[in-house]
Scaffold this active site. Structure first.
Site, PDB file in Angstrom:
ATOM      1  N   ASP A  52       9.699 -61.436 102.435  1.00  0.00           N
ATOM      2  CA  ASP A  52       9.472 -60.570 103.691  1.00  0.00           C
ATOM      3  C   ASP A  52       9.040 -61.355 104.977  1.00  0.00           C
ATOM      4  OD1 ASP A  52      10.324 -58.235 102.661  1.00  0.00           O
ATOM      5  OD2 ASP A  52       8.402 -57.543 102.337  1.00  0.00           O
TER       6      ASP A  52
ATOM      7  N   ARG B 159      -8.034 -57.196 106.085  1.00  0.00           N
ATOM      8  CA  ARG B 159      -7.138 -56.805 107.239  1.00  0.00           C
ATOM      9  C   ARG B 159      -8.125 -57.094 108.678  1.00  0.00           C
ATOM     10  NH1 ARG B 159      -4.888 -57.126 102.704  1.00  0.00           N
ATOM     11  NH2 ARG B 159      -2.314 -56.588 102.735  1.00  0.00           N
TER      12      ARG B 159
ATOM     13  N   ASP C 241      -2.244 -50.875 105.792  1.00  0.00           N
ATOM     14  CA  ASP C 241      -2.477 -52.028 106.236  1.00  0.00           C
ATOM     15  C   ASP C 241      -1.979 -52.179 107.586  1.00  0.00           C
ATOM     16  OD1 ASP C 241      -4.054 -52.810 103.662  1.00  0.00           O
ATOM     17  OD2 ASP C 241      -2.232 -53.442 103.001  1.00  0.00           O
TER      18      ASP C 241
ATOM     19  N   SER D   1       2.990 -53.333  93.487  1.00  0.00           N
ATOM     20  CA  SER D   1       2.871 -53.774  94.910  1.00  0.00           C
ATOM     21  C   SER D   1       1.269 -54.089  94.713  1.00  0.00           C
ATOM     22  CB  SER D   1       2.808 -52.764  95.788  1.00  0.00           C
ATOM     23  OG  SER D   1       2.369 -53.177  96.943  1.00  0.00           O
TER      24      SER D   1
HETATM   25  N1  ARG Z   1      -4.838 -48.284  98.903  1.00  0.00           N
HETATM   26  C1  ARG Z   1      -5.602 -49.548  99.278  1.00  0.00           C
HETATM   27  C2  ARG Z   1      -5.880 -49.596 100.644  1.00  0.00           C
HETATM   28  O1  ARG Z   1      -5.166 -49.224 101.392  1.00  0.00           O
HETATM   29  C3  ARG Z   1      -4.539 -50.799  98.732  1.00  0.00           C
HETATM   30  C4  ARG Z   1      -3.547 -51.268  99.563  1.00  0.00           C
HETATM   31  C5  ARG Z   1      -3.004 -52.498  99.009  1.00  0.00           C
HETATM   32  N2  ARG Z   1      -1.923 -53.157 100.144  1.00  0.00           N
HETATM   33  C6  ARG Z   1      -1.016 -53.668  99.781  1.00  0.00           C
HETATM   34  N3  ARG Z   1      -0.260 -54.545 100.728  1.00  0.00           N
HETATM   35  N4  ARG Z   1      -0.382 -53.588  98.430  1.00  0.00           N
HETATM   36  O2  ARG Z   1      -6.891 -50.416 100.912  1.00  0.00           O
END
Ligand code: ARG
Length: 410
Positions: free
Chosen positions: A17, A97, A126, A177
């Site tokens: 990506d 983040r 994110d 993921s």
């Molecule tokens: N639900 C979690 C959060 O919002 C996990 C996020 C995982 N991010 C990812 N890009 N797979 O903090």
């Protein structure tokens, strides 16, 4: 010739990506500068990410080992706050983040870039965190989200990459993921989307199956100074090393597997699985240490603010006046949180088995029922008289008619 739009700083993982994003942004007229950071994720090779970014057309590629910064400026405040979203999730992804956004903006400011960019899709949180954090730090910065905006299918992306000579690994196609760092690992999608499905063993990497952990318990000691862990089993070390060590030790016992239905900021419920061996052990230890060292009223208000701290972090408000204010309160309380916690690790559970502190408001002479009792028993009479006054007064005014709990017969 497309018109030149200026520099854009892209959060670059080195995956398909973001590699395609480098080319695509370049085609749109941006001079792309990439930023790749090590926050303790498993698959990170900063040097090859740099080479790949430059090969994909970046004019400059920054690489940083941010593990220490991540721990000191993001993990520690969160640990001091005992922060767990909805009481359960130690904020693994939500914590990295703001750091990524901050680093993008720092580079953008130094390079005179007009934009920062990230590879998030349009469904997650994110994207919200990176964009809200980046613009909180620099309200004039543009944020680009090529992966969200370009509408490439996976196949089209591969084709585009091949056409531009971007090396792409054969798509191994993980069924999940994944996002990971020192504080844990987030696992989503695939089979997990049905909350009835038990997460398969292949979803886990940092933790052993708790049922198959060692048959003997393991005892460890974690020492805190001012709310921060400074030693493991008496050996002083930096938080980065301590967390890495603890991830291995607690992971071996299958500790820190989280399986929850989570309320996402973007409006829907999502079944989420996490592995948090080190963080869940440290959070349990830290919470317990506070019970020995903090004042009752401070503790009560702190527990309320902890919920808000976790929500604000989860929702992308790391750089906000309320998070700052709560952080200041929490930091003030942590000056008292020093001491050692003994934990027992066994078959998926980290349990507190002992607490000690050089300075504590736990007073054995007040608590004891044995000789040496310093508690004034006679003072209880007057205390109860006054403590019960409001409810006695109420019943005298409004008589109660509670029925007997059981027939009263001799
Ligand atoms: N639900 C979690 C959060 O919002 C996990 C996020 C995982 N991010 C990812 N890009 N797979 O903090």
């Amino acid at each position: 010739m497309t018109e030149k739009k200026g520099k854009a700083v892209l959060a670059y993982s080195g995956g398909l990506d973001t590699s395609v994003a480098v080319m695509w942004l370049t085609e749109q007229g941006y001079d792309v500068i990439t930023m790749t950071a090590d926050v303790g994720q498993k698959d990170v090779d900063l040097q090859s990410a740099k080479a790949k970014a430059l090969h994909s057309g970046a004019i400059k590629a920054y690489i940083f080992d941010l593990k220490k910064t991540f721990v000191e400026n993001y993990v520690y405040p969160s640990l001091k706050a005992n922060a767990m979203y909805q009481g359960t999730y130690p904020l693994v992804s939500a914590l990295s983040r703001p750091l990524i956004a901050k680093t993008l903006v720092d580079i953008a400011n130094k390079e005179g870039a007009v934009a920062v960019a990230h590879g998030c899709t349009g469904k997650g949180q994110d994207q919200v965190r990176i964009e809200v954090c980046a613009t909180a730090l620099n309200p004039n910065i543009k944020v680009l989200a090529p992966v969200r905006d370009w509408h490439f299918s996976r196949e089209a992306e591969m084709e585009y990459a091949a056409k531009h000579g971007i090396p792409v690994k054969a798509n191994v196609g993980s069924p999940y993921s994944i996002d990971d760092n020192l504080w844990g690992r987030s696992i989503e999608c695939g089979l997990l989307e049905d909350p009835w499905n038990e997460p398969p063993e292949d979803a886990y990497e940092m933790t052993a199956n708790p049922l198959e952990g060692p048959d003997a318990p393991e005892f460890i000691e974690i020492t805190f100074e001012h709310g921060v862990p400074v030693a493991l089993n008496g050996e002083r070390m930096h938080g980065v090393d301590l967390i890495l060590k603890l991830n291995a030790i607690a992971g071996k016992h299958g500790i820190g597997r989280v399986d929850m239905v989570e309320d996402r900021l973007v409006g829907f419920k999502s079944r989420e699985v996490y592995e948090c061996p080190g963080s869940s052990t440290l959070l349990a230890a830290h919470r317990a240490m506070e019970t020995l060292t903090l004042d009752k009223q401070v503790l009560k208000t702190k527990r309320e603010l902890e919920v808000r701290f976790a929500e604000l972090t989860y929702e992308g408000y790391w750089f906000s006046p309320l998070r700052d204010a709560i952080n200041a309160f929490i930091n003030d309380t942590q000056q008292y949180v020093s001491g050692t916690v003994k934990m027992r690790l066994f078959k998926g559970q980290a349990v507190v088995r002992g607490l000690k502190a050089n300075k504590t408001v736990y007073r054995h002479d007040l608590a004891t029922y044995s000789a040496g009792d310093a508690f004034d028993h006679s003072a209880a009479v007057g205390f109860i008289n006054i403590w019960g006054l409001p409810v006695r007064t109420w019943t005298a005014t409004y008589p109660r008619h509670d029925e007997a709990e059981t027939p009263i017969e001799a």
